[in-house]
Design a protein around this motif. Structure first.
Motif: not given
Length: 318
Positions: A100-105, A254-255, A266-268
């Protein structure tokens, strides 16, 4: 091509001491945590004898250097320990949250680059006129605007007031692509706009420098349409410097994603690291921080490789 491959190999070699430095920093920093790993693993009801036995079994009483070497060995095997009860491997927790974090980034990078190109190119083509002045004000405001504050404003305006987007939560793209885009659009804008505003200034400066070069006047004077000259030569050459700056801004993205995830629920990795801090779980915090730092290094390596291919002087040296 041989020159590019040689320089890429050199970039890879520089990653080794950087990775070791990051692991050492994170490992030593987390050792100052007041949380007792034995307390996390055994729970509140564990006796002092049980905690002492656990510490001896896990090597928590060994010298710091011995524990660091053992930590590196576990890291190479992909073992980052276990979380606080209910226990599960830290790698499993990161593996669930990281996509999820990768998708958002990635979505933030795409939106930020599009924002930078539109604003930067427009400002350069209309330099010192009202579009340039207006874009300068917008970009300065964007640079000064924290992503978490922008996220709150976006929620108030577009989620609560207009109802166009959800106030939070995440929709898996396998369930609904449209729902996935709606759930990530506002957080992606929140992290993309500050970075895009900064890049817009860099693109504008690079474009102005290229437009003032002799080859542009020669090409236009020779009868080539300005659109062709700008698209084929000016823009391509002007993007070399912004590409380098983008690599440096990946860490900000990222931060920003970590902070914005907490705001939007969001569950990242952002939510995961908040859970680790709240629960006093040093193994989880350590794993997430390492994951973010290593991702930053890998992304910067990819940007460096793109820069090597984009720089015509390096291509000319092959």
């Amino acid at each position: 091509m041989a020159t590019i491959l040689r320089m890429t190999a050199g970039r890879l070699l520089t990653l080794v001491p950087m990775v070791l430095g990051i692991t050492l920093f994170v490992f030593v920093l987390l050792r100052f945590s007041p949380t007792d790993p034995a307390y996390n693993a055994l729970g509140e009801g564990a006796s002092p004898e049980a905690r002492a036995a656990y510490a001896a079994e896990q090597g928590l009483d060994d010298p710091l250097a011995v524990r660091y070497v053992r930590f590196l060995g576990d890291l190479v095997r992909g073992d980052l320990g276990v979380t606080a009860p209910p226990s599960r491997p830290v790698t499993d927790a990161i593996g669930t949250a990281f996509p999820l974090t990768l998708q958002l980034t990635v979505l933030g990078v795409v939106l930020g680059v599009l924002c930078a190109l539109v604003l930067g190119v427009t400002a350069a083509l209309f330099r010192d006129r009202w579009p340039d002045q207006a874009i300068r004000v917008v970009s300065m405001a964007g640079v000064a605007m924290p992503s978490f504050w922008l996220g709150i404003l976006l929620i108030q305006q577009f989620a609560v007031k207009l109802g166009w987007f959800p106030t939070g939560g995440y929709t898996n793209p396998a369930d609904s692509v449209g729902g996935w885009l709606r759930s990530l659009t506002l957080p992606a804008i929140a992290i993309a706009f500050p970075v895009g505003s900064l890049l817009a200034r860099v693109v504008r400066t690079s474009m102005v420098e290229e437009l003032d070069r002799d080859y542009v006047r020669t090409a236009v004077g020779g009868g080539l349409p300005p659109v062709v000259v700008i698209g084929r030569n000016v823009l391509r050459n002007a993007l070399i410097t912004p590409l380098t700056v983008l690599g440096l801004q990946i860490g900000y993205l990222l931060s920003g994603a970590v902070v914005v995830e907490a705001i939007f629920g969001l569950p990242g990795l952002g939510t995961l690291i908040m859970q680790g801090v709240t629960a006093g779980d040093p193994a989880l915090v350590q794993g997430v921080v390492l994951g973010i730092a290593l991702t930053f290094l890998v992304v910067n390596l990819l940007v460096d490789v793109l820069y090597l291919f984009a720089n015509p002087r390096l291509r000319g040296a092959t």
